[in-house]
Design a protein around this motif. Structure first.
Motif, PDB file in Angstrom:
ATOM      1  N   LEU A   9       0.824  -1.204   0.000  1.00  0.00           N
ATOM      2  CA  LEU A   9       0.000   0.000   0.000  1.00  0.00           C
ATOM      3  C   LEU A   9       0.860   1.258   0.000  1.00  0.00           C
ATOM      4  O   LEU A   9       0.517   2.271  -0.614  1.00  0.00           O
ATOM      5  CB  LEU A   9      -0.931  -0.015   1.221  1.00  0.00           C
ATOM      6  N   GLY A  50      -4.943  -4.316  -2.172  1.00  0.00           N
ATOM      7  CA  GLY A  50      -5.940  -3.851  -1.229  1.00  0.00           C
ATOM      8  C   GLY A  50      -6.300  -4.924  -0.231  1.00  0.00           C
ATOM      9  O   GLY A  50      -5.462  -5.751   0.155  1.00  0.00           O
ATOM     10  N   TYR A 230      -9.552  -1.681  -3.165  1.00  0.00           N
ATOM     11  CA  TYR A 230      -8.171  -1.596  -3.627  1.00  0.00           C
ATOM     12  C   TYR A 230      -7.801  -0.176  -4.027  1.00  0.00           C
ATOM     13  O   TYR A 230      -8.649   0.693  -4.264  1.00  0.00           O
ATOM     14  CB  TYR A 230      -7.950  -2.550  -4.812  1.00  0.00           C
TER      15      TYR A 230
END
Length: 449
Positions: A9, A50, A230
């Motif tokens: 991320l 995600g 996501y």
């Protein structure tokens, strides 16, 4: 696992921010309004990461009371068929977890065969239709963000594992992966970071055609489902000189085309006016005639010629003829005199007036033709009888002579060669005591010379 998810991320968040800082001032290539899709980039690839969850907003969770977040990842290839419609081939993988640690609605813990599950989503492939809801920014010509929705169908391969309250973990299907059809329904928002990169934030619900995704069927008539939230990056393929079709703002392009056409027409009009002014100036120069001799100054080789002077085509005076023409001798024949006498004999006026009667026109026409043919001169002398006032008779005789002159001139005779005079009652040729005599005295005499 958490460290890996945090790292993925972080990469997906840092790269867009760095790219945005470098490309916000990039000029977007411009495409025409009716140029076709070949002027755009229509194919793109995307990667994303995600969280996967065994629940969806429409239908709730599966057969376990508490769902958990776990990592997921994906990639896709998209073809933008129209500005508002694209087709997207998706791949998604990761893990989905849940357990029965949450109490039921009556406050009691669930008494179920399994305590938790973990499903490894080895792969899932789907073909989705992606609809762009809106991307036209009426405040700016270049759109920055768009909303989209998607729906499609696909096939997923997954392997559920269930764990009993005693901690024993078993495969739901030891012989291999389960393959089930599913329907993905999603939505998201996309941001244009540059012409080479888009940021994609999305959420997709997956409705599985089976009740085995979590490895357990708790007497539920519904089928299993899971969702994927996501963040991703999308990379358009093709020439950097072409814009992306998905960000095409047709009203802005139409406005720019109209402004460009207006500016082009104004420039052409200004150029035409300038050209017309040059032509007008050149025509004025070519037609100027300062000395008024009928030849323009541009061709006049003899300027300042008097206006009364006859000139040739170059504006120079014509040579003067110093030889006087030989006088032409005009011979008046007896036929000419007889023609005049006939005209006198046939000449009649209205009583007390100078109006010529129509019966006299034919003989006067012959006199006019004679004067024209031989360029003769004619003297007209008007006379009256002694009936009436002397002054009135003088005026009537003059008017009748002038009336004959006007008729002959009207037929083409030269007025400078005709003299009209009135004598009233002063030159009688017969006695005024008889009607026949007075008739003879009322006359207009013609004298050729």
């Amino acid at each position: 696992m958490k460290r890996s998810l945090t790292w993925v991320l972080g990469i997906l968040t840092a790269v867009p921010l760095a790219t945005m800082a470098q490309t916000t001032e990039t000029t977007t290539p411009r495409a025409g309004l009716f140029g076709g899709s070949q002027q755009f980039r229509t194919v793109s690839i995307g990667v994303n990461a995600g969280v996967l969850m065994p629940t969806v907003p429409i239908g709730g969770s599966n057969d376990f009371t508490k769902w958990q977040l776990n990592y997921g990842y994906g990639a896709y290839v998209k073809w933008q068929a129209l500005r508002f419609l694209g087709f997207r081939a998706n791949f998604t993988g990761g893990k989905v977890k849940g357990d029965n640690s949450r109490e039921l609605g009556n406050g009691n813990p669930p008494n179920r065969q399994y305590q938790s599950f973990e499903t490894t989503l080895k792969w899932s492939g789907s073909l989705n239709a992606e609809f762009d809801v809106a991307n036209i920014n009426w405040l700016h010509k270049k759109p920055f963000a768009l909303l989209y929705m998607s729906i499609g169908g696909g096939l997923a391969g997954y392997n559920p594992e269930v764990t009993t309250p005693g901690g024993v973990t078993t495969d739901y299907k030891p012989s291999g992966s389960i393959k089930e059809f599913f329907v993905p329904v999603g939505a998201g928002v996309k941001f244009r970071l540059s012409e080479a990169l888009n940021l994609d934030l999305g959420y997709t619900m997956h409705f599985v055609d089976g009740d085995n995704f979590d490895g357990y069927n708790y007497n539920s008539p519904t089928k299993d489902k899971f969702s994927y939230a996501y963040v991703g990056l999308e990379f358009p393929l093709g020439s950097r000189s072409k814009p992306q079709l998905v960000w095409h703002n047709a009203p802005a392009v139409m406005y720019d085309d109209m402004v460009a056409q207006r500016d082009r027409l104004q420039a052409e009009l200004a150029a035409q006016k300038e050209a017309n002014a040059k032509v007008t100036g050149e025509m004025a120069r070519l037609t100027a005639d300062s000395d008024g001799d009928g030849v323009s100054d541009f061709f006049d080789k003899c300027p300042n010629t008097p206006q009364s002077e006859k000139v040739d085509g170059s504006g120079c005076p014509l040579p003067k003829d110093t030889v006087k023409p030989a006088p032409v001798k005009v011979i008046i024949t007896e036929d000419d005199r007889r023609l005049v006498r006939d005209a006198i004999a046939n000449l009649e006026f209205a009583t007390g007036k100078s109006d010529i009667k129509p019966s006299s026109y034919a003989s006067l026409d012959r006199v006019a033709d004679l004067l024209i043919r031989k360029n003769l001169s004619l003297k007209l002398a008007g006379h009256t009888d002694n009936v009436g006032n002397d002054a009135n008779n003088m005026r009537l005789s003059k008017d009748r002579a002038e009336s004959v002159k006007a008729y002959l001139v009207g037929k083409g005779a030269n007025p400078s060669r005709i003299e009209a005079t009135g004598y009233g009652e002063t030159q009688p040729i017969a006695s005024n005591k008889t009607a026949a005599g007075r008739q003879k005295n009322r006359r207009v005499e013609f004298t050729l010379f």
